[in-house]
Scaffold this motif. Structure first.
Motif, short mmCIF file in Angstrom:
data_model
loop_
_atom_site.label_atom_id
_atom_site.label_comp_id
_atom_site.label_asym_id
_atom_site.label_seq_id
_atom_site.Cartn_x
_atom_site.Cartn_y
_atom_site.Cartn_z
N LYS A 245 -7.59 14.33 7.31
CA LYS A 245 -8.27 13.77 6.13
C LYS A 245 -8.47 12.28 6.35
O LYS A 245 -7.53 11.56 6.67
CB LYS A 245 -7.47 14.02 4.85
N SER A 246 -9.69 11.81 6.15
CA SER A 246 -10.00 10.38 6.29
C SER A 246 -9.96 9.70 4.94
O SER A 246 -10.24 10.30 3.90
CB SER A 246 -11.37 10.19 6.95
N TYR A 247 -9.61 8.42 4.97
CA TYR A 247 -9.52 7.60 3.76
C TYR A 247 -10.17 6.25 4.04
O TYR A 247 -10.29 5.83 5.20
CB TYR A 247 -8.06 7.36 3.36
N ASP A 248 -10.54 5.57 2.97
CA ASP A 248 -10.96 4.18 3.07
C ASP A 248 -9.99 3.37 2.21
O ASP A 248 -10.09 3.37 0.98
CB ASP A 248 -12.41 3.99 2.59
N LEU A 249 -9.04 2.72 2.84
CA LEU A 249 -7.98 2.02 2.13
C LEU A 249 -8.48 0.66 1.65
O LEU A 249 -8.81 -0.21 2.46
CB LEU A 249 -6.77 1.84 3.04
N LYS A 250 -8.56 0.48 0.35
CA LYS A 250 -9.04 -0.78 -0.22
C LYS A 250 -7.92 -1.80 -0.24
O LYS A 250 -6.77 -1.50 -0.60
CB LYS A 250 -9.56 -0.57 -1.64
N LEU A 251 -8.23 -3.04 0.14
CA LEU A 251 -7.24 -4.11 0.16
C LEU A 251 -7.25 -4.90 -1.14
O LEU A 251 -8.29 -4.99 -1.81
CB LEU A 251 -7.50 -5.06 1.33
N LYS A 252 -6.11 -5.50 -1.47
CA LYS A 252 -6.04 -6.36 -2.66
C LYS A 252 -6.89 -7.60 -2.48
O LYS A 252 -7.54 -8.07 -3.42
CB LYS A 252 -4.59 -6.76 -2.92
N ASN A 253 -6.88 -8.15 -1.26
CA ASN A 253 -7.63 -9.37 -0.95
C ASN A 253 -8.27 -9.22 0.42
O ASN A 253 -7.80 -8.44 1.25
CB ASN A 253 -6.71 -10.60 -0.92
N THR A 254 -9.34 -9.95 0.66
CA THR A 254 -9.91 -10.01 2.00
C THR A 254 -8.82 -10.47 2.97
O THR A 254 -8.11 -11.44 2.70
CB THR A 254 -11.09 -10.99 2.06
N PHE A 255 -8.68 -9.75 4.08
CA PHE A 255 -7.64 -10.06 5.05
C PHE A 255 -8.30 -10.56 6.32
O PHE A 255 -9.13 -9.86 6.93
CB PHE A 255 -6.79 -8.83 5.35
N THR A 256 -7.94 -11.78 6.73
CA THR A 256 -8.58 -12.43 7.86
C THR A 256 -7.56 -12.83 8.91
O THR A 256 -6.51 -13.39 8.59
CB THR A 256 -9.35 -13.69 7.41
N ILE A 257 -7.89 -12.49 10.18
CA ILE A 257 -7.15 -13.02 11.32
C ILE A 257 -8.15 -13.78 12.18
O ILE A 257 -9.31 -13.94 11.79
CB ILE A 257 -6.44 -11.90 12.12
N SER A 258 -7.72 -14.25 13.35
CA SER A 258 -8.58 -15.14 14.13
C SER A 258 -9.88 -14.50 14.58
O SER A 258 -10.85 -15.19 14.87
CB SER A 258 -7.82 -15.66 15.35
N ARG A 259 -9.93 -13.15 14.63
CA ARG A 259 -11.13 -12.51 15.17
C ARG A 259 -11.90 -11.64 14.19
O ARG A 259 -12.95 -11.09 14.54
CB ARG A 259 -10.79 -11.70 16.42
N LYS A 260 -11.40 -11.44 12.95
CA LYS A 260 -12.14 -10.58 12.03
C LYS A 260 -11.63 -10.75 10.61
O LYS A 260 -10.54 -11.29 10.37
CB LYS A 260 -12.00 -9.10 12.43
N SER A 261 -12.45 -10.26 9.65
CA SER A 261 -12.06 -10.17 8.24
C SER A 261 -12.39 -8.77 7.74
O SER A 261 -13.40 -8.19 8.12
CB SER A 261 -12.82 -11.20 7.40
N ILE A 262 -11.53 -8.23 6.87
CA ILE A 262 -11.79 -6.90 6.31
C ILE A 262 -11.44 -6.89 4.82
O ILE A 262 -10.58 -7.63 4.36
CB ILE A 262 -10.99 -5.80 7.02
N ASP A 263 -12.17 -6.05 4.07
CA ASP A 263 -11.87 -5.80 2.66
C ASP A 263 -11.35 -4.39 2.44
O ASP A 263 -10.81 -4.08 1.37
CB ASP A 263 -13.13 -6.02 1.81
N SER A 264 -11.55 -3.53 3.42
CA SER A 264 -11.03 -2.17 3.36
C SER A 264 -10.73 -1.71 4.77
O SER A 264 -11.26 -2.26 5.75
CB SER A 264 -12.02 -1.22 2.69
N GLN A 265 -9.89 -0.68 4.88
CA GLN A 265 -9.45 -0.20 6.19
C GLN A 265 -9.63 1.32 6.29
O GLN A 265 -8.92 2.07 5.63
CB GLN A 265 -7.98 -0.55 6.41
N PRO A 266 -10.57 1.78 7.10
CA PRO A 266 -10.69 3.22 7.32
C PRO A 266 -9.43 3.76 8.01
O PRO A 266 -8.89 3.14 8.93
CB PRO A 266 -11.91 3.35 8.23
N SER A 267 -8.99 4.94 7.56
CA SER A 267 -7.75 5.50 8.07
C SER A 267 -7.86 7.02 8.16
O SER A 267 -8.59 7.65 7.38
CB SER A 267 -6.58 5.11 7.15
N LEU A 268 -7.14 7.60 9.11
CA LEU A 268 -7.10 9.04 9.28
C LEU A 268 -5.66 9.52 9.19
O LEU A 268 -4.78 8.99 9.87
CB LEU A 268 -7.68 9.44 10.64
#
Length: 342
Positions: free
Chosen positions: A6-29
């Motif tokens: 089952k796949s999910y799209d995990l929503k984040l509380k805040n935009t999460f940024t590291i040196s190479r990317k930013s995400i607002d949600s995280q696809p997960s299996l």
């Protein structure tokens, strides 16, 4: 054994940024393995840096479905050895299956997973809480919103020292910093001197993963310990880190699951390296597997589920850095909606 995905799209509380990317949600299996009235769960997330996408993960797992469903009842190490030749090119998929099988196997023996391994949980490390890259003002606000005994601070900007300097004004907590490959050797050596004065415990992966020459120089000259992350992916990398890093941060998805991770921890200890396991931005499914390894760790970074606006599972809980194990066997995970049985 029944395999479910089952796949999910995990929503984040805040935009999460590291040196190479930013995400607002995280696809997960999430993988569920069910047999004999017990279900075990594993998780893998997408990650462009490691060429892992949910469709590819599902495709690769479907290729070994028959093998997985026909191979059960054997010890987890044998299960991993059976699957590894077919998924050596996709460690994220291998991880999801390996973790799910370890969970199932422990439940089938009516044991918690750490009990199966005969680990003593009387002394376990606290987890840090991660502050992603943002404006200094926003990073301070995130810190104040989550009082915590240990923070991991993501760096890799032109204002790295200013960030840590300002954050230090607002807490006496332990700091760890993670540059995610963004610094040079010279920057690292210089920054380490200032960061130590600011109460930083160690620096994680300051240089590009393949810069072994630069890392050797940093190892010799840095006033702070250096922990490998991107430079330590699989079992073969542990020995390479000796003499270049003071410790290693193992990610279960990168190495292919909790089974090889345990071997890496043993090897690291034999080489005198500090041991750490880190998480991705993942749900309590993945975090609860990491918790089983705590007795073997010097440090842990397992705050991924705390960054989510809504979790998809229950399992281990974390309060002020302290981990509490779930009451159930295996990893103690229970999905919030029905995948698997038991």
């Amino acid at each position: 054994m029944k395999l479910q995905l089952k796949s999910y799209d995990l929503k984040l509380k805040n935009t999460f940024t590291i040196s190479r990317k930013s995400i607002d949600s995280q696809p997960s299996l999430v993988v569920a393995l069910t047999a004999d009235g017990f279900s075990g769960y594993g998780e893998a997330t997408s990650n462009p840096y490691y060429n892992a996408s949910i469709p590819d993960l599902m495709t690769e797992i479907e290729k070994v479905r028959l093998l997985v469903e026909q191979t059960y009842g054997i010890p987890p190490e044998a299960f991993w050895d059976t699957l590894a030749p077919h998924l050596a090119h996709n460690k994220f998929a291998l991880c999801a299956l390996d973790n799910a099988y370890n969970d199932w196997y422990a439940r089938s023996k009516n044991l918690k997973l750490y009990e199966l391994w005969q680990y003593n949980i009387s002394t376990i490390p606290l987890t840090n809480y991660t502050i992603g890259i943002d404006t200094i003002e926003n990073m301070v606000a995130k810190l104040k919103a989550k009082p915590w005994p240990i923070y991991k601070i993501k760096l890799g900007t032109a204002d790295d020292i200013a960030i840590v300097t300002e954050l230090r004004k607002h807490t006496n907590a332990i700091f760890r910093v993670d540059a995610n490959c963004a610094w040079t050797a010279e920057q690292t050596i210089t920054n380490a001197t200032t960061l130590k004065k600011l109460g930083v415990e160690f620096i994680e992966q300051p240089l590009a993963a393949a810069d072994w020459e630069g890392q050797r120089d940093v190892f010799k000259k840095s006033i702070l310990p250096i922990i490998a992350d991107e430079s330590c992916i699989t079992e073969d990398d542990v020995a390479k880190c000796h003499g270049h890093f003071h410790g290693i941060n193992i990610k279960l998805m990168k190495c292919g699951g909790v089974t090889p991770a345990r071997r890496m921890l043993t090897q690291a200890k034999q080489l005198g390296l500090k041991t750490m396991v880190g998480c991705m931005t993942e749900s309590t499914v993945g975090i609860s597997v990491i918790a089983q390894l705590l007795p073997e760790l010097d440090y842990v970074d397992m705050d991924g589920a705390l960054l989510l606006s809504e979790d998809i599972a229950s399992g281990v809980t974390i309060m002020n850095g302290k981990i509490e194990y779930a009451s159930g066997n295996g990893t103690g995970v229970s999905l919030c909606e029905g995948l698997g049985e038991g």
